[in-house]
Scaffold this active site. Structure first.
Site, PDB file in Angstrom:
ATOM      1  N   GLU A 209      35.771  37.168  31.061  1.00  0.00           N
ATOM      2  CA  GLU A 209      36.859  36.723  31.938  1.00  0.00           C
ATOM      3  C   GLU A 209      36.583  35.333  32.505  1.00  0.00           C
ATOM      4  OE1 GLU A 209      37.711  37.139  35.794  1.00  0.00           O
ATOM      5  OE2 GLU A 209      36.120  38.496  36.415  1.00  0.00           O
ATOM      6  N   HIS A 383      35.987  38.639  41.330  1.00  0.00           N
ATOM      7  CA  HIS A 383      35.771  37.986  40.034  1.00  0.00           C
ATOM      8  C   HIS A 383      34.525  37.109  40.068  1.00  0.00           C
ATOM      9  CE1 HIS A 383      39.656  39.180  38.400  1.00  0.00           C
ATOM     10  NE2 HIS A 383      40.133  38.991  39.611  1.00  0.00           N
TER      11      HIS A 383
HETATM   12 ZN   LIG Z   1      42.216  41.323  36.187  1.00  0.00          ZN
HETATM   13 ZN   LIG Z   2      40.638  43.646  38.317  1.00  0.00          ZN
END
Ligand SMILES: [Zn+2]
Ligand SMILES: [Zn+2]
Length: 572
Positions: A209, A383
């Site tokens: 990601e 994240h």
């Molecule tokens: Zn996501």
């Molecule tokens: Zn997520």
């Protein structure tokens, strides 16, 4: 206003099927590469396909009236006999929101960890769907066609998050969707050890990601966020209102614990918060202290310094609990001086304005608001930031690298980061949705010349994909310059206009103040009608088309605006 031009919308010949060829691995995102949201990656080898995640995305500003956007499922629908299963990394909407719309088209088994499965099941039930859901847990290994998949535990704001190690005949692929490496958590070291064992086997491709690749600051430990929230609870003299993502169960647990310590009862406001807490409690993911929850409608006799309200609306979403409170429209809660509001979430890109409006309104009503996210230590991003991304790639040492989950600039920056770690430029693929990375004979990877159709599928109410560019363009025209309707009543026998044309307009001009223009327009309409009706008597389609054009030009000349013009001819 920007015109609506989704990526690859002009794709002339989307790939329907790959040519007969020796089986080899193909990897292509159908969502999440070029945007934040609607994440989906497809893996194909010979007669087997597996899908990872099936998310949705909020519409951009020019997609008027659209509820959300889901991945294009044309290719999957056409090859559904090959699909061995769809695997979910976790239960966030950008990874699961598309499933009620896409599953009926592909009807394959679903694999997810317990909490994610609970969310998906609930979502599917709302659509009266009963798909086969197989619950897996971190460490499990399953085989789907030629693919052997191992689930790797990761930390994220959604508990029970997993990454995937996918063994394919062309090598080992590691797929890591949303994750964070929190140094305050013990699991982090175990995780790196686990990733290292994959590295030793040799990783062909890493998909990782990219959401926070631009962010260079250090990770704020979740424990610091708890401490901050706990101290806010201690200091607050009046009511406390905390807004967070309903699915951030770690955070919600932190709020419940802080409430218990300060002897506050907790009331919940917002459907998704209510739903999530129920699912999580039933599955054992949330420890709710006995007797702490109270019904929001029965809080009148609880002293204000003994009450906390947990609510939705951290993104400033229309109709959410916090936004209604901020607008003074909440049924039970009137914000007033002495209230403390904590927004324990970051704004998803695109939501900054609505969040700021909500915060302003809350301050205006007299509340004190903690909204500074990481700056005020009331939120830590779920994240991985740049340093964490670097750590993972450096540990896994993949031969090839595909950044996923990001707008285009995120993907480019992430590929550059991989290069800093020694991955050659032609081994780091920046691809858009629909572009295919394939492993050729001899093990070399490349971007395939053909693309798969990945144009947007728009969901509007119950309609899936039935709102296309034309409908959107109409909505944009109406939103920008309004609408101008002319109704002509025509004698069936003589073909002559019977009464003066009726004009109805909305969002264009205020007709009472522009009677001059309305009068002139009527004269023009009559002239236009006569001119065309003499040439092409009773050819209503032609006449309407010509009038739309000419009346549009007339109105533009008069006002420099381009309302949507609709001529209507009624024969009597
Ligand atoms: Zn996501
Ligand atoms: Zn997520």
């Amino acid at each position: 206003m920007a015109t609506f031009s989704p990526k690859q919308n002009n794709l002339t010949q989307p790939l329907r099927t790959f040519k007969a060829e020796k089986p080899h691995l193909k990897i292509f995102p159908l969502g999440g590469n070029g945007e934040i949201g609607k994440n989906m990656v497809v893996y194909e080898y010979g007669d087997d396909i597996i899908i990872v995640d099936c998310g949705m995305m909020f519409p951009t500003v020019e997609m008027l009236g659209i509820d959300f956007v889901i991945p294009n499922f044309t290719y999957l629908e056409e090859h559904k006999e090959k699909i061995r299963g769809i695997i979910f990394t976790h239960g966030h909407e950008d990874h699961t929101g598309g499933i009620p719309f896409i599953w009926p088209k592909i009807q394959c088994p679903i694999y997810a960890t317990k909490l994610t499965a609970g969310f998906i099941e609930y979502k599917m039930n709302e659509f009266e769907l009963k798909p086969p859901i197989k619950v897996v847990q971190a460490g499990d290994k399953i085989q789907l066609g030629v693919f052997k998949i191992e689930f790797i535990p990761f930390s994220h704001t959604f508990l029970d998050d997993v990454g995937l190690a996918i063994d394919t005949p062309d090598g080992l692929v590691i797929h890591i969707a949303d994750f964070a490496i929190d140094p305050s958590k013990l699991e982090s070291q175990q995780l790196l050890g686990k990733l290292n064992t994959f590295a030793q086997r040799g990783v062909k491709v890493l998909l990782l990601e990219s959401t926070n690749v631009e962010i260079k600051s250090d990770r704020l430990a979740e424990s610091v966020v708890y401490d901050t929230i706990a101290s806010i609870f201690q200091k607050a003299k009046g009511r406390l209102i905390v807004s967070s993502f309903a699915s951030s169960l770690d955070r919600i647990q932190g709020v419940l614990n802080a409430a218990q310590k300060t002897h506050r009862k907790v009331a919940i406001s917002g459907r998704s918060m209510d739903k999530t807490i129920n699912i999580a409690m039933n599955l054992g993911y949330l420890k709710v202290p006995h007797g702490i929850l109270v019904d929001l409608r029965r809080t009148d006799n609880i002293p204000e310094n003994k009450l906390a309200i947990l609510c939705t609306g951290s993104q400033g979403e229309e109709y959410s609990a916090l936004v209604r409170m901020a607008a003074g429209e909440h049924k039970q809660i009137r914000i007033k001086k002495g209230d403390t509001v904590v927004i324990s979430a970051g704004a998803i890109p695109g939501n900054e304005r609505t969040v700021a409006d909500t915060v302003n309104n809350l301050f205006r009503l007299g509340a004190y608001v903690y909204y500074g996210s990481e700056r005020q230590k009331v939120h830590s991003s779920g994240h991985a930031k740049r340093a964490e991304l670097k750590l993972v790639t450096a540990t896994i040492k993949p031969e090839y690298f595909i950044p996923i989950h990001g707008e285009f600039r995120h993907l480019v920056l992430h590929a550059q980061l991989a290069q800093e770690l020694g991955i050659p430029e032609d081994h780091a693929f920046v691809i858009d949705d629909g572009q295919v990375v394939e492993i050729l004979e001899g093990g070399k990877a490349r971007i395939a010349p053909q693309k798969v159709d990945a144009s947007y599928v728009l969901v509007d109410g119950l309609g899936v994909g039935d709102v296309g560019n034309i409908v959107l363009r109409d909505r944009q025209a109406m939103a920008k310059d309004g609408i101008f309707v002319v109704i002509l009543t025509v004698d069936h026998e003589t073909g002559k206009i019977i009464t003066s044309p009726d004009i109805i307009s909305r969002g264009f001009i205020y007709m009472r103040e522009r009677e001059d223009l309305v009068f002139k327009a009527r004269q023009e309409v009559k002239k236009m009608f006569q001119k065309h009706n003499e040439k092409y008597p009773a050819n209503w389609d032609f006449i309407k088309k010509a009038m739309r054009q000419e009346l549009g030009e007339f109105l533009f000349k008069e006002t420099e605006r381009r309302p949507m013009v609709i001529p209507v001819i009624i024969e009597v």
